[in-house]
Each structure stands twice: as structure tokens, then as C-alpha cells.
Write a protein that holds these residues in place. Sequence first.
Motif, short mmCIF file in Angstrom:
data_model
loop_
_atom_site.label_atom_id
_atom_site.label_comp_id
_atom_site.label_asym_id
_atom_site.label_seq_id
_atom_site.Cartn_x
_atom_site.Cartn_y
_atom_site.Cartn_z
N ILE A 271 0.87 -1.19 0.00
CA ILE A 271 0.00 0.00 0.00
C ILE A 271 0.90 1.23 0.00
CG2 ILE A 271 -1.82 1.24 1.23
CD1 ILE A 271 -2.63 -1.45 2.49
N SER A 272 0.86 1.98 -1.09
CA SER A 272 1.81 3.08 -1.26
C SER A 272 1.53 4.28 -0.36
CB SER A 272 1.85 3.53 -2.74
OG SER A 272 0.54 3.90 -3.15
N ASP A 273 0.27 4.57 -0.11
CA ASP A 273 -0.07 5.73 0.71
C ASP A 273 0.13 5.39 2.20
OD1 ASP A 273 -2.37 7.18 2.41
OD2 ASP A 273 -1.79 8.47 0.73
N PRO A 274 0.98 6.14 2.91
CA PRO A 274 1.27 5.82 4.32
C PRO A 274 0.03 5.86 5.21
CG PRO A 274 2.83 7.45 3.49
CD PRO A 274 1.79 7.27 2.43
N GLY A 275 -0.85 6.82 4.98
CA GLY A 275 -2.06 6.92 5.79
C GLY A 275 -2.98 5.73 5.58
N GLU A 276 -3.13 5.31 4.33
CA GLU A 276 -3.97 4.15 4.04
C GLU A 276 -3.33 2.87 4.57
OE1 GLU A 276 -4.80 4.29 -0.16
OE2 GLU A 276 -6.21 5.96 0.07
N ARG A 277 -2.00 2.78 4.47
CA ARG A 277 -1.31 1.61 5.02
C ARG A 277 -1.53 1.53 6.52
NH1 ARG A 277 3.93 2.87 4.75
NH2 ARG A 277 3.75 2.97 2.49
N ARG A 278 -1.46 2.68 7.19
CA ARG A 278 -1.68 2.72 8.64
C ARG A 278 -3.12 2.28 8.97
NH1 ARG A 278 0.71 7.04 9.26
NH2 ARG A 278 -1.01 8.48 8.86
N THR A 279 -4.08 2.75 8.18
CA THR A 279 -5.49 2.39 8.41
C THR A 279 -5.71 0.89 8.27
OG1 THR A 279 -6.29 4.55 7.68
CG2 THR A 279 -7.85 2.72 7.57
N VAL A 280 -5.20 0.30 7.18
CA VAL A 280 -5.40 -1.13 6.95
C VAL A 280 -4.62 -1.94 7.99
CG1 VAL A 280 -5.25 -3.02 5.28
CG2 VAL A 280 -5.83 -0.72 4.50
N THR A 281 -3.46 -1.46 8.40
CA THR A 281 -2.68 -2.14 9.45
C THR A 281 -3.47 -2.15 10.76
OG1 THR A 281 -0.58 -1.49 8.45
CG2 THR A 281 -0.53 -2.09 10.78
N GLN A 282 -4.06 -1.01 11.12
CA GLN A 282 -4.87 -0.96 12.35
C GLN A 282 -6.06 -1.91 12.26
OE1 GLN A 282 -5.71 3.23 12.42
NE2 GLN A 282 -3.91 3.72 13.65
N TYR A 283 -6.69 -1.95 11.10
CA TYR A 283 -7.83 -2.86 10.92
C TYR A 283 -7.37 -4.31 11.06
CZ TYR A 283 -11.40 -5.63 8.65
OH TYR A 283 -12.33 -6.61 8.39
N ALA A 284 -6.26 -4.66 10.41
CA ALA A 284 -5.76 -6.04 10.47
C ALA A 284 -5.42 -6.43 11.91
CB ALA A 284 -4.54 -6.20 9.57
N ARG A 285 -4.84 -5.51 12.65
CA ARG A 285 -4.53 -5.80 14.06
C ARG A 285 -5.80 -5.98 14.86
NH1 ARG A 285 0.08 -1.24 14.60
NH2 ARG A 285 1.79 -2.44 13.73
N TRP A 286 -6.77 -5.09 14.66
CA TRP A 286 -8.01 -5.14 15.43
C TRP A 286 -8.85 -6.36 15.07
CZ3 TRP A 286 -13.00 -4.73 13.36
CH2 TRP A 286 -14.03 -4.67 14.31
N ARG A 287 -9.02 -6.60 13.80
CA ARG A 287 -9.95 -7.65 13.36
C ARG A 287 -9.31 -9.03 13.34
NH1 ARG A 287 -14.57 -9.86 12.06
NH2 ARG A 287 -14.83 -10.79 10.02
N HIS A 288 -8.07 -9.13 12.93
CA HIS A 288 -7.48 -10.44 12.70
C HIS A 288 -6.45 -10.85 13.75
CE1 HIS A 288 -9.68 -10.60 9.02
NE2 HIS A 288 -9.09 -9.52 8.54
N LEU A 289 -5.41 -10.05 13.93
CA LEU A 289 -4.34 -10.47 14.83
C LEU A 289 -4.82 -10.59 16.28
CD1 LEU A 289 -1.28 -8.51 13.42
CD2 LEU A 289 -1.91 -10.91 13.06
N ARG A 290 -5.68 -9.67 16.70
CA ARG A 290 -6.19 -9.73 18.08
C ARG A 290 -6.90 -11.05 18.33
NH1 ARG A 290 -11.20 -6.51 20.43
NH2 ARG A 290 -11.94 -7.14 18.40
#
Length: 198
Positions: free
Chosen positions: A75-94
Amino acid sequence: SKIVYAFERGTVACTLITRVLADPALRTHAFLDQAGSEYQTRAVRSVLIDQGLLPPRDELLARFELWLHDALAEISDPGERRTVTQYARWRHLRALRRNTMPSRSGQLSWRRIEITGIIELLAWVHARGGSLVSLAQADVDEWLAGGTRPFLHHFLTWAGRDGTTRRLTAPRPPSGGLNPQAMSDDERWRLFADVTSD
């Protein structure tokens, strides 16, 4: 015999086990993760864990975390990468890290499909001059109509609630088809008796 074959002289595993046994600082999962492929390091890791020289870990989860890191880097856009990373942590990794049992491949495959779908959607919207923030319901509908697309329901709901996007909708993923409320207690006991008698 598999272990003997894995540690034949000249193999990656033989070289690796020699290094790791000579230097206790190398007895970490992080070192083994970068020392070779999963196939090349599997025997070394297994022996070290069996001998108490390395703590056990959920290998499927560890591979998923490495895959996720690499996938999100696309994901080239840093803000979008941060958003999807937060989602992945919240929804999946947790959820995966809370499990007391080792992960199963089925638990991880749909997660990979969902994250890949989100990344593909972002690439598609960027190619059209848009972004996650500018994403409109018409964009989502058009993207979903373009073929077999992973379900985005959970991500879009989360991003809309978070304020990252507008309130957008996508079809909910179908349930697994297993509904414990769908059969009576008598029916469950009968099925249980059938299984145990076999």
C-alpha cells in the motif's frame, strides 16, 4: 529418518544447526525466520523446540504475520497503510493471538483473501485518481460488480465507524452454514452417539 536426512552434511539445515548451537544468541525465531525458507528451517526449529532451546510458537500465525507485513507494504499511501494495518490488528491479529489452540489454515486463508481484497480495492481506486477517503458507494458497487471480489463488509463498516471513510456498505460474508441453534438437543445427542459408536 526425516531428521537424519534434514541434517545431512552440506544441507542448509546442517549448516544452520551448527551455527545456532555454537552461538546461543542465534537461538531465536526471528533469526530462523530470516535464515532461510520455512522448508529449510523447519527441521532446525523443530529440534530446538523439542530440546527446550527455543520456545514453541504458532507457526501458521507467525507465517501469517510475516505475510501480512509484506502485503501491507504494497500500500503506497502511508495513511492508508496505517489504516489497513490498524484494521488487520483489530480484526485479525487480536482474535488469532487470543486463541489458546494453534491456528488452522482455514482460519488464515479467508483473512488473507480479505486483506488482499482491500489492497486490490485501494490500487483500483488509486488508478482512477481516488483514495480511501474519497471512496463513494458507487465506487464500491462498481468494484464489486467487476467480478469475483472478496467481501469488504467488515472493513468498510469499521472504516466508516472510525471516520476514515464515508458510511459505505458491501454484502455481508455468507455464514459458514453451521448453526448450532438449527437442531434440537435430542438431534445433537443422536449425532454424537452415532459418531462415538463408530
